[in-house]
Design a protein around this motif. Structure first.
Motif, mmCIF file in Angstrom:
data_model
loop_
_atom_site.group_PDB
_atom_site.id
_atom_site.type_symbol
_atom_site.label_atom_id
_atom_site.label_comp_id
_atom_site.label_asym_id
_atom_site.label_seq_id
_atom_site.Cartn_x
_atom_site.Cartn_y
_atom_site.Cartn_z
ATOM 1 N N LYS A 1 79.742 -26.636 -46.639
ATOM 2 C CA LYS A 1 79.911 -26.093 -45.292
ATOM 3 C C LYS A 1 80.977 -26.904 -44.567
ATOM 4 O O LYS A 1 81.124 -28.113 -44.797
ATOM 5 C CB LYS A 1 78.596 -26.095 -44.511
ATOM 6 C CG LYS A 1 77.950 -27.439 -44.271
ATOM 7 C CD LYS A 1 76.655 -27.235 -43.485
ATOM 8 C CE LYS A 1 75.883 -28.527 -43.324
ATOM 9 N NZ LYS A 1 74.612 -28.333 -42.571
ATOM 10 N N VAL B 1 82.650 -28.395 -41.130
ATOM 11 C CA VAL B 1 82.239 -28.838 -39.797
ATOM 12 C C VAL B 1 83.452 -29.430 -39.087
ATOM 13 O O VAL B 1 84.144 -30.285 -39.651
ATOM 14 C CB VAL B 1 81.106 -29.890 -39.874
ATOM 15 C CG1 VAL B 1 80.716 -30.356 -38.478
ATOM 16 C CG2 VAL B 1 79.892 -29.322 -40.610
ATOM 17 N N LYS C 1 75.111 -25.461 -39.350
ATOM 18 C CA LYS C 1 75.840 -24.367 -39.991
ATOM 19 C C LYS C 1 75.208 -24.033 -41.342
ATOM 20 O O LYS C 1 74.652 -24.897 -42.034
ATOM 21 C CB LYS C 1 77.312 -24.738 -40.184
ATOM 22 C CG LYS C 1 78.108 -24.812 -38.898
ATOM 23 C CD LYS C 1 79.589 -24.928 -39.176
ATOM 24 C CE LYS C 1 80.147 -23.675 -39.830
ATOM 25 N NZ LYS C 1 81.616 -23.721 -39.983
ATOM 26 N N SER D 1 74.911 -30.986 -38.211
ATOM 27 C CA SER D 1 75.338 -29.608 -38.005
ATOM 28 C C SER D 1 74.339 -28.625 -38.632
ATOM 29 O O SER D 1 73.832 -28.850 -39.738
ATOM 30 C CB SER D 1 76.724 -29.383 -38.630
ATOM 31 O OG SER D 1 77.053 -28.018 -38.651
#
Length: 393
Positions: A187, A189, A166, A164
């Motif tokens: 983070k 996900v 992000k 990911s």
């Protein structure tokens, strides 16, 4: 001890856990501290193995030994701790019980035993399987969980979660002095309806990178002198590949792959807690691991010489009770702002003695001098120290 370990209900299948007298004691102790506001929402759970010097009764089986004693029979012991670090209960299973089979029964049993409306189980990656997660989510009502997952072995985690892009959110900044908490970035996900929280410790990432570079540098030096001796070392072998006529060389691809995991850990959860809370709750699980290590070392739980199931369970439960007393004493001393090392507290209490003497046809009791740690422990618990000198009537 046999009384504490006597079974009061039939064997629970398939885990082999038995409800016995010690369960009634645990429930009574929990009720003593229950009030209108008591609600155990988070339960930290971890397991360990205890080996036997003898046969270990019916509970003694051979299994994955965490003490590196595969030659001995063992039992599996699990401990549940609340968010304040207070032990709630201990569970015991035969030594061949896999960790992944214990999590679901523990959540169910705790709900029933302690009359809990909601419960979130926090466990490490060794306790989870897809079947376990499905059972937790499918129970009525569902059991919440915050579980560490295996980054290398699970394809979804390895590709979709770690892949990911992000942005990281800083939860704890870099340390400015040694006593500050470890840095943390997180983070969140989502993969379909599955929620993951990725955590990164930059300090740990730098350490992992440094350690690997040191290993690779040493490997290169050793390869110039001959490579056969390197294969038996697991730390070395993971970075080697076969090349040519049964010779070894540095596996640059594997080094790059390992670098992906530096300083990372991944959690999966079905709770409504925000990502930052999930990460910090999981970090608190390390407290449970520390408590279990304390039980095995300070409380002298092992080795176990008993032969009957009842006395074996009673023996382990006595260590649990000792741990409960230790936790309560530490809590009271902290509340009273007494800062003492546990080893010094025990040493001071051990040296507290009374001696009866006779002088001029009179009998007296003399008490030894109190250390500052023993005095702090007595004051924290509201126990008056005996007088230094007392005449007996």
């Amino acid at each position: 001890m046999a009384f504490l370990g006597e079974a009061i209900e039939e064997l629970e299948k398939p885990t082999g856990a038995v409800r016995c007298t010690k369960d009634l004691v645990e429930e009574a102790l929990f009720e003593r501290r229950r009030d209108l506001f008591t609600e155990v929402e988070l339960v930290f759970f971890d397991t360990t193995s205890l080996y036997f010097e003898g046969q270990g009764g019916e509970i003694g089986k051979r299994g994955h030994n965490k003490d590196h004693r595969p030659d001995l029979k063992q039992m599996v012991v699990g401990m549940a701790v609340d968010v304040e670090g207070c032990p709630i209960c201990c569970e015991m299973w035969p030594g061949n019980t896999a960790d992944v089979t214990t999590l679901m029964p523990v959540g169910k049993r705790m709900r029933e035993r302690f009359r809990l409306r909601e419960i979130t189980v926090v466990g490490d990656r060794g306790m989870v399987s897809q079947k376990t997660l499905e059972a937790l989510e499918g129970s009525d009502p569902p059991v919440g969980y915050i579980i560490g997952v295996r980054m290398r072995r699970q394809k979804e985690v390895n590709l979709s979660v770690l892949g990911s892009r992000k942005q990281w959110q800083e939860s704890v900044p870099e340390r400015t002095n040694a006593k500050d908490p470890a840095p943390l970035k997180i983070k969140e996900v989502w993969v379909e309806n599955r929620r993951y929280v990725v955590c990164l410790n930059e300090e740990e990432r730098r350490k992992d990178t440094h350690d690997r570079e040191a290993i690779v540098a040493h490997l290169k030096e050793q390869l110039r002198q001959g490579d056969k001796s390197l294969v038996g070392n697991k730390g070395y072998r993971r970075y080697l590949k076969v090349q040519g006529d049964h010779h070894f060389a540095i596996d640059e691809k594997q080094i790059k792959t390992e670098a992906r995991y530096d300083g990372l850990w991944v959690l999966r959860t079905n709770t409504l807690y925000n990502a930052e809370t999930v990460a910090h709750v999981y970090k608190a699980l390390w407290r449970v691991e520390e408590i279990i290590r304390t039980t095995k070392s300070i409380m002298d739980t092992r080795p176990i010489y008993h032969r009957c199931n009842e006395t074996i369970r009673g023996h382990v439960f006595c260590s649990f009770l000792a741990l409960l007393l230790k936790t309560e004493l530490e809590r009271r001393m902290k509340f009273a702002d007494f800062k003492c090392e546990w080893a010094q507290v025990i040493r001071g209490l051990d040296s507290l003695q009374q001696v009866e003497v006779t002088f001029q046809d009179k009998r007296f009791v003399l008490r030894s001098q109190l250390t500052s740690e023993a005095s702090a422990a007595l004051r924290a618990t509201g126990v008056a120290a005996p007088p230094t000198l007392r005449e007996l009537s």
